[in-house]
Design a protein around this motif. Structure first.
Motif, PDB file in Angstrom:
ATOM      1  N   GLY A  67       0.788  -1.226   0.000  1.00 48.15           N
ATOM      2  CA  GLY A  67       0.000   0.000   0.000  1.00 48.15           C
ATOM      3  C   GLY A  67       0.820   1.277   0.000  1.00 48.15           C
ATOM      4  N   ILE A  68       2.130   1.173  -0.282  1.00 44.26           N
ATOM      5  CA  ILE A  68       2.995   2.352  -0.284  1.00 44.26           C
ATOM      6  C   ILE A  68       2.571   3.312  -1.397  1.00 44.26           C
ATOM      7  CG2 ILE A  68       5.362   3.142  -0.661  1.00 44.26           C
ATOM      8  CD1 ILE A  68       4.968   1.882   2.059  1.00 44.26           C
ATOM      9  N   ASP A  69       2.473   4.584  -1.061  1.00 43.30           N
ATOM     10  CA  ASP A  69       2.049   5.600  -2.030  1.00 43.30           C
ATOM     11  C   ASP A  69       3.199   6.095  -2.909  1.00 43.30           C
ATOM     12  OD1 ASP A  69      -0.717   5.835  -1.158  1.00 43.30           O
ATOM     13  OD2 ASP A  69       0.061   6.838   0.635  1.00 43.30           O
ATOM     14  N   VAL A  70       4.369   6.277  -2.306  1.00 46.58           N
ATOM     15  CA  VAL A  70       5.537   6.784  -3.033  1.00 46.58           C
ATOM     16  C   VAL A  70       6.615   5.707  -2.956  1.00 46.58           C
ATOM     17  CG1 VAL A  70       7.233   8.640  -3.253  1.00 46.58           C
ATOM     18  CG2 VAL A  70       4.937   9.148  -2.365  1.00 46.58           C
ATOM     19  N   VAL A  71       6.801   4.955  -4.039  1.00 44.46           N
ATOM     20  CA  VAL A  71       7.698   3.801  -4.034  1.00 44.46           C
ATOM     21  C   VAL A  71       9.091   4.194  -4.518  1.00 44.46           C
ATOM     22  CG1 VAL A  71       5.753   2.247  -4.465  1.00 44.46           C
ATOM     23  CG2 VAL A  71       7.128   3.041  -6.384  1.00 44.46           C
ATOM     24  N   THR A  72      10.062   3.335  -4.217  1.00 42.30           N
ATOM     25  CA  THR A  72      11.414   3.458  -4.767  1.00 42.30           C
ATOM     26  C   THR A  72      11.720   2.179  -5.534  1.00 42.30           C
ATOM     27  OG1 THR A  72      12.598   2.405  -2.926  1.00 42.30           O
ATOM     28  CG2 THR A  72      12.094   4.768  -2.704  1.00 42.30           C
ATOM     29  N   THR A 135       6.054   1.151 -12.569  1.00 39.07           N
ATOM     30  CA  THR A 135       5.039   1.507 -11.580  1.00 39.07           C
ATOM     31  C   THR A 135       4.249   2.715 -12.067  1.00 39.07           C
ATOM     32  OG1 THR A 135       4.607   1.990  -9.243  1.00 39.07           O
ATOM     33  CG2 THR A 135       6.505   3.073 -10.223  1.00 39.07           C
ATOM     34  N   ASP A 136       2.973   2.737 -11.717  1.00 40.62           N
ATOM     35  CA  ASP A 136       2.135   3.903 -11.993  1.00 40.62           C
ATOM     36  C   ASP A 136       2.052   4.822 -10.776  1.00 40.62           C
ATOM     37  OD1 ASP A 136       1.530   3.047 -14.581  1.00 40.62           O
ATOM     38  OD2 ASP A 136      -0.133   1.799 -13.875  1.00 40.62           O
ATOM     39  N   ARG A 137       2.688   4.413  -9.681  1.00 37.60           N
ATOM     40  CA  ARG A 137       2.636   5.215  -8.461  1.00 37.60           C
ATOM     41  C   ARG A 137       3.715   6.288  -8.472  1.00 37.60           C
ATOM     42  NH1 ARG A 137       0.428   1.297  -3.641  1.00 37.60           N
ATOM     43  NH2 ARG A 137      -0.920   0.054  -5.011  1.00 37.60           N
ATOM     44  N   ALA A 138       3.615   7.201  -7.538  1.00 36.39           N
ATOM     45  CA  ALA A 138       4.671   8.198  -7.394  1.00 36.39           C
ATOM     46  C   ALA A 138       5.989   7.474  -7.144  1.00 36.39           C
ATOM     47  CB  ALA A 138       4.350   9.140  -6.238  1.00 36.39           C
ATOM     48  N   ALA A 139       7.054   7.984  -7.758  1.00 32.44           N
ATOM     49  CA  ALA A 139       8.351   7.304  -7.710  1.00 32.44           C
ATOM     50  C   ALA A 139       9.410   8.223  -7.135  1.00 32.44           C
ATOM     51  CB  ALA A 139       8.756   6.848  -9.105  1.00 32.44           C
TER      52      ALA A 139
END
Length: 357
Positions: A67-72, A135-139
């Motif tokens: 569920g992390i919003d901003v992934v690395t 990923t489509d999430r914030a990076a």
């Protein structure tokens, strides 16, 4: 930008466990290398990038599932947070290292600075491009900070450490600008050494950090800590940072601090009222997976000192040293806890959860 719009967004500091089939984790656990540690990798060079790519996808998917919003990218391609970038620069001799003695007498091989420090070319560009494609999430991507790199090397070229730090800052800035173009939503500088030598840091660390972040328009973070839980026991960590309020003068939007394992007195955050705070709420010195209720209490404690609009939820640093199932379980508990507290705020729960600094 893909940045989350809800309160209490979740992220990681940077690293995630590298699989045993990729690295010798026993070797990894013994040190935080300043020079290259090629022997750590289990695969031959011709297969290493493909293997690192595969392990990076696993790390990204774990963060997304938790569920992390901003992934690395999990820093899967790194032997440590700093050595890969630092040793890729011109002017650095990492093959013939110097030895620096710590206060406890241990000696650490470090690169020697033997000429002008310059970037030969992009170092982490592939990492960022790969992350953005997967990923489509914030990076977010991380870089070692210029002050820290200047303290992790033997200066045999520049007139003083400040000149060296500013040269590192120029190289970091060139890299950060390329990473921004490649789609980074957040760029973080890791500067744990500002607390090791606060007097020196007060002379020029902020100047170097600001030079490293010049021209960056995406959100930026400066991270500092007391040392990885796997290496430095919580019982030996101080209750406060010797260099923290000074970071209010940096151009970074966020300041990231380790708080759970050292049981940090969060009253120190009053000096950073102009910044967002990335707060460590997972104790990585504890091998048990915390419950969401325990982590939610740590978030609520943070909200006694920081407005919800300024709080970013994260683990303490050094997740790469944990077993993967524990790291995932902790991240899942953290994301569940953030959702609990977020719901309390939206429903107008106890005012103590919304007290701003």
């Amino acid at each position: 930008m893909n940045l989350p719009r809800h309160l209490l967004p979740t992220t990681v500091v940077g690293s995630y466990p590298q699989p045993e089939w990729l690295v010798d984790r026993a070797m990894l656990s013994k040190s935080v290398p300043r020079t290259r540690m090629h022997a750590m990798w289990r695969l031959p060079p011709e297969h290493l990038q493909e293997a690192q790519d595969d392990a990076t996808i696993v790390a990204i998917r774990d963060m997304e599932r938790a569920g992390i919003d901003v992934v690395t990218d999990g820093e899967i391609r790194r032997e440590s947070y700093s050595n890969r970038f630092a040793t890729a620069l011109e002017g650095i001799d990492a093959d013939n290292p110097a030895l620096i003695s710590a206060r406890n007498g241990t000696q650490t091989p470090v690169p020697r600075v033997v000429g002008p420090v310059k970037r030969k070319g992009p170092v982490e560009l592939h990492d960022m491009e790969f992350l953005r494609k997967n990923t489509d999430r914030a990076a977010k991507i991380t870089l070692p900070g210029p002050f820290t790199m200047s303290q992790q090397a033997r200066n045999e070229f520049y007139k003083d450490d400040e000149e060296l730090a500013m040269a590192f800052a120029e190289a970091v800035n060139a890299e950060a600008l390329d990473l921004q173009k490649a789609g980074a939503d957040v760029i973080q500088l890791d500067e744990p050494w500002v607390r090791n030598n606060p007097d020196l840091a007060r002379r020029y660390a902020v100047k170097a950090i600001n030079r490293a972040l010049a021209g960056i328009t995406v959100p930026t973070v400066v991270h500092l800590c007391f040392g990885y839980a796997a290496v430095v026991p919580g019982s030996t960590k101080p209750a406060g940072y010797s260099f923290l309020a000074e970071l209010a003068d940096t151009c970074a939007e966020q300041i990231s601090i380790e708080a759970a394992q050292p049981r940090l007195d969060l009253g120190v955050l009053k000096d950073l009222s102009s910044k967002k705070i990335m707060l460590g709420v997972l104790d990585l010195g504890n091998p048990e997976i915390e419950t969401a209720a325990i982590v939610a209490d740590r978030i609520r404690n943070g909200l006694k000192h920081v407005a919800a609009e300024r709080l970013v939820v994260a683990p303490d640093c050094g997740m790469k040293y944990m077993p993967r199932h524990v790291a995932f379980g902790k991240l899942k508990a953290m994301c569940d806890a953030a959702a609990i507290v977020r719901k309390e705020i939206s429903e107008g729960a106890s005012p103590r959860t919304q007290t701003s600094a």
